[in-house]
Design an enzyme around this catalytic site. Structure first.
Site, PDB file in Angstrom:
ATOM      1  N   HIS A 165       0.900  -1.166   0.000  1.00 49.78           N
ATOM      2  CA  HIS A 165       0.000   0.000   0.000  1.00 49.78           C
ATOM      3  C   HIS A 165       0.929   1.202   0.000  1.00 49.78           C
ATOM      4  O   HIS A 165       1.665   1.406   0.959  1.00 49.78           O
ATOM      5  CB  HIS A 165      -0.877  -0.054   1.257  1.00 49.78           C
ATOM      6  CG  HIS A 165      -1.627   1.216   1.557  1.00 49.78           C
ATOM      7  ND1 HIS A 165      -3.000   1.267   1.573  1.00 49.78           N
ATOM      8  CD2 HIS A 165      -1.208   2.467   1.861  1.00 49.78           C
ATOM      9  CE1 HIS A 165      -3.390   2.503   1.876  1.00 49.78           C
ATOM     10  NE2 HIS A 165      -2.325   3.248   2.061  1.00 49.78           N
ATOM     11  N   HIS A 200      -3.739  -1.095  -5.452  1.00 48.95           N
ATOM     12  CA  HIS A 200      -4.620   0.025  -5.839  1.00 48.95           C
ATOM     13  C   HIS A 200      -3.929   1.277  -6.395  1.00 48.95           C
ATOM     14  O   HIS A 200      -3.984   2.353  -5.805  1.00 48.95           O
ATOM     15  CB  HIS A 200      -5.562   0.408  -4.698  1.00 48.95           C
ATOM     16  CG  HIS A 200      -4.948   0.512  -3.325  1.00 48.95           C
ATOM     17  ND1 HIS A 200      -3.883   1.324  -3.036  1.00 48.95           N
ATOM     18  CD2 HIS A 200      -5.266  -0.108  -2.166  1.00 48.95           C
ATOM     19  CE1 HIS A 200      -3.592   1.205  -1.762  1.00 48.95           C
ATOM     20  NE2 HIS A 200      -4.396   0.335  -1.209  1.00 48.95           N
ATOM     21  N   ASP A 254     -10.428  -4.035  -3.688  1.00 51.54           N
ATOM     22  CA  ASP A 254     -10.227  -3.247  -2.469  1.00 51.54           C
ATOM     23  C   ASP A 254     -11.563  -3.105  -1.721  1.00 51.54           C
ATOM     24  O   ASP A 254     -11.858  -2.059  -1.131  1.00 51.54           O
ATOM     25  CB  ASP A 254      -9.610  -1.866  -2.767  1.00 51.54           C
ATOM     26  CG  ASP A 254      -9.031  -1.209  -1.518  1.00 51.54           C
ATOM     27  OD1 ASP A 254      -9.041  -1.841  -0.432  1.00 51.54           O
ATOM     28  OD2 ASP A 254      -8.582  -0.055  -1.610  1.00 51.54           O
ATOM     29  N   HIS A 281     -18.243  -0.565   5.046  1.00 50.61           N
ATOM     30  CA  HIS A 281     -18.407   0.304   6.218  1.00 50.61           C
ATOM     31  C   HIS A 281     -19.890   0.473   6.517  1.00 50.61           C
ATOM     32  O   HIS A 281     -20.701   0.539   5.598  1.00 50.61           O
ATOM     33  CB  HIS A 281     -17.796   1.690   5.974  1.00 50.61           C
ATOM     34  CG  HIS A 281     -16.313   1.685   5.885  1.00 50.61           C
ATOM     35  ND1 HIS A 281     -15.496   1.352   6.933  1.00 50.61           N
ATOM     36  CD2 HIS A 281     -15.484   1.974   4.852  1.00 50.61           C
ATOM     37  CE1 HIS A 281     -14.239   1.427   6.570  1.00 50.61           C
ATOM     38  NE2 HIS A 281     -14.188   1.801   5.299  1.00 50.61           N
TER      39      HIS A 281
HETATM   40 ZN    ZN Z   1      -4.600  -0.083   0.721  1.00 47.06          ZN
END
Ligand code: ZN
Lengths: 424, 310
Positions: free
Chosen positions: A179, A232, A305, A309
């Site tokens: 990341h 990502h 990804d 939530h």
């Molecule tokens: Zn990430």
């Protein structure tokens, strides 16, 4: 138990196949692909006008279990995956507790065995509690069948520590997923830095905060002669860095997410927190660069990804809302809508980036319809349009960036281990 | 004639030049009310306006309160200290409660950008943005524009400079949207670190030389410097700022004869503006305050009409 999928357009990059065929499945395995197979006692699925592909492999999903079962569970996430044609997912380790010990990995494996509806593979944390201070027992975790290591959600700031992680991973052959975010540059930001952050009155997240870290992480991996996978990717500059590294022969692979191929920062204008993600939606030019990068192979694959939530964390002021969007159910349709038909992208490319590619990067015997392999198959209509609606979402959380949007491409059947696991 | 026709006022970015014109014309017709012996019209009689302020701002709150009362509305003030946000209630829950109490208009001030937009999506009653984070402060910009037009007769073709902390100013953003939509040429002037990225795409010119900003200007809008606000970025020192960016008599000697000087208040004398200028004949600062009432009357009235689909 056997199934024959009749007369679908069978697309399988692993064997260079793209033709109208019948597919015979017996005892959970692909047995044969031929022009015509007589059904006999098998269950027959008429796939005329549909595409038959190896089940999709998503190597970047947040399943939230253990710890945040109010957002998602292994069960609900894998049901959502199946609804999206995804038969295998790699679970990110940022759970509570996080997957940073053999014990945590073992407990997770038990939960997976108990409640997963699709194949779930485990990624372990690179550092203890993902704090970036001390490495986890990478070799020990590998023995617990952990497939990859990542502190996803954050970047490892300590270069020496990351370097020794790459050393260990070179020896064990296991993958590190990075990341890439320099939080000294991105801190407090919520949208792409530029005209949008300025007009919305929000702190911006610069592209530097991403691509400088991509550059650094690739350099560290290169020195260690280890493999690295960039998670990502959201901007053109990162694509350039990856392109140059690949040209030099660095063992780097990269992913982007469907939402970066379809949306851009302009879509955030209404302060819709379902468009708030990290990295943020970038400019229209970045989106176009990402599309080109997927088409020409600089970006190897797409991954979701998937970040569920609750409404409590999303239905609040934009600056305070959680980052992340769900994506399992829309991975294929969004990728198709963004790439297929508009560009020179063909279905072989789609299968490559959504299935065969990620399986290869993870070293999984998935993403193929070759005889003898696990019968994980997705059957979909690439032309059928549908509207993403909250009430239709299978995932426990409903924070999709595509609510109210029309997408092209609908999953009709998902077959897992030789049995129909989802039917539209 | 083109109407505003919306229940909410969230920012000037989302209005057309015609819609802004319509608000200004309505404000013109309300201006006279404040000069009457009985300063009241019955336009919103029996309606309830709630001032929901999550951030202290006595000026804006009082201006809205007076405007509502001159339209004969009932006014309720909810400020952070007394509201249930202290008990953890979300903005949306508070908004839904206010709606359930059958209020008609919520005037909301909030320190998060987009808060007014979020609230407006969730309630059916009107929402007026009284300032959200760094995003917009539409009624302040409308009263600024109203004041310029009252003094100079037009907006089209004027050169207007905005000086100060552009990066963190909702007043600057609303002014830029409004003024450019009405055909003004806008220049922003600030130290480089206070010019936010991409702002040229809002159609403005950028300078970090105050003399350039003053030279051609028909009006100059001086923003309040808030040195306490952002301790993370390298902010200029107060004295240094005064030296390089303050609007002073000395600097105005090189300005156009009839230049007007504006400030959204409260002013920091001796920091962004000298007392001489603030109190001088070019200053329209107190007219802005007076015009704020007419503009907010217009906004409240039109939002109510917009909600009824008139
Ligand atoms: Zn990430």
């Amino acid at each position: 138990m056997s199934i024959i999928i009749k007369q679908g357009l069978v697309v399988d990059p692993s064997q260079g196949l793209r033709a109208i065929k019948d597919v015979l499945i017996e005892n959970g395995k692909i047995v044969r692909i031929a022009d015509c197979i007589i059904p006999g006692t098998s269950q027959a699925i008429n796939a005329k006008g549909l595409v038959v592909m190896p089940g999709l492999v998503d190597m970047h999903a947040h399943l939230r279990e253990p710890g945040r079962e109010d957002k998602e569970t292994i069960e609900t996430a894998t049901m959502a995956a199946l609804a999206g044609g995804i038969t295998s997912v790699l679970a990110m380790p940022n759970t509570t507790p996080c997957i940073d010990s053999a014990q945590a990995a073992g407990l997770l494996q038990k939960r997976i065995q108990k409640s997963a509806k699709a194949n779930v593979f485990v990624a372990g944390a690179l550092t203890k509690n993902r704090k970036g201070h001390a490495l986890t027992d990478i070799e020990g975790l590998c023995n617990k069948s952990v497939l990859a290591f990542t502190d996803d959600g954050s970047s490892v700031d300590d270069e020496k520590l990351l370097s020794s992680a790459f050393d260990i991973c070179r020896k064990t052959g296991v993958l590190i997923v990075c990341h890439c975010e320099d939080t000294a540059l991105s801190a407090g930001g919520t949208v792409n830095r530029g005209f949008i952050s300025t007009s919305m009155g929000l702190r911006g997240i610069s592209k530097e905060s991403e691509y400088k870290r991509v550059e650094r992480d690739i350099n560290i991996a290169e020195s260690a002669q280890a493999r690295i996978h960039i998670a990502h990717v959201s901007c053109a500059e990162s694509v350039d860095v990856i392109r140059q590294a690949k040209a030099k022969g660095v063992k780097v692979t990269a992913e982007t997410c469907p939402h970066y191929l379809m949306l851009c920062e302009d879509d955030v204008r209404g302060f819709d927190t379902n468009k708030k993600m990290n990295p943020p939606l970038r400019s229209c030019d970045d989106r176009n660069s990402l599309k080109r990068a997927v088409i020409d192979g600089v970006i190897d694959i797409v991954s979701t990804d998937h970040a569920p939530h609750t409404e409590n964390e999303k239905d609040i002021e934009f600056e305070r809302a959680a980052f992340g969007v769900i994506g399992l159910e829309t991975m294929l349709p969004v990728t198709l809508t963004a790439l297929y038909g508009n560009d020179s992208t063909d279905l072989t490319k789609i299968a490559q980036i959504c299935s065969t590619g990620p399986a290869r990067i993870l070293g999984l015997k998935k993403g193929t319809l070759s005889a003898g392999s696990d019968a994980d198959v997705v059957i979909f209509d690439p032309e059928r349009e549908w509207m993403v609606e909250k009430r239709g979402i299978v995932s426990k959380s409903k924070n999709s960036a595509f609510l109210g949007m029309r997408l092209k491409g609908k999953v009709i059947f998902t077959i897992l281990n030789g049995a129909v696991a989802y039917q539209a | 004639m083109s109407r505003w026709g919306q229940k909410d006022l969230l920012g000037l970015e989302y209005l057309t030049g015609e819609q802004i014109e319509h608000i200004l014309l309505t404000a013109d017709s309300f201006k006279e009310v404040s000069t009457r012996g009985v300063k009241k019209v019955p336009a919103l009689r029996g309606k309830t306006v709630v001032n929901l302020f999550y951030e202290p701002s006595t000026r804006t709150r009082i201006s809205f309160e007076i405007a509502a009362k001159r339209l004969s509305a009932d006014v309720i003030n909810i400020e952070t200290e007394t509201s249930s946000i202290r008990k953890g209630e979300t903005l949306i829950d508070t908004g839904l409660n206010i709606q359930a109490l059958k209020a008609d208009i919520i005037v909301v001030r909030h320190n998060a950008s987009g808060a007014a937009a979020m609230l407006a999506r969730r309630v059916d009653i009107s929402v007026i943005n009284a300032g959200d984070g760094w995003h917009e402060h539409p009624t302040q910009a409308l009263l600024d524009i109203f004041t310029i037009r009252q003094r100079l007769g037009r907006i089209q073709g004027l050169n207007i400079s905005i000086v100060g902390d552009i990066a963190h100013s909702r007043v600057a953003r609303s002014n830029i949207w409004g003024l450019t939509k009405l055909g003004a040429r806008v220049t922003v002037c600030a130290p480089k670190m206070l010019i936010p990225p991409g702002i040229e795409k809002m159609g403005v010119r950028i300078t970090d030389k105050i003399d350039n900003a003053i030279q051609e200007a028909d009006a100059i809008n001086v923003l309040r410097m808030q040195f306490e606000r952002d301790k993370t970025t390298a902010f200029p020192k107060q004295l240094e700022y005064f030296k390089n960016f303050a609007v002073t008599e000395e600097r105005l000697k090189r300005a156009k004869k009839d230049i007007i000087v504006m400030h959204p208040g409260p002013i920091n004398r001796g920091i962004e503006i000298s007392s001489e200028v603030a109190d001088g004949c070019r200053s329209v600062i107190l007219e802005q305050v007076t015009n704020g009432i007419a503009v907010r009357m217009a906004v409240l009235f039109l939002a109510w009409q917009g909600r009824r689909g008139l």
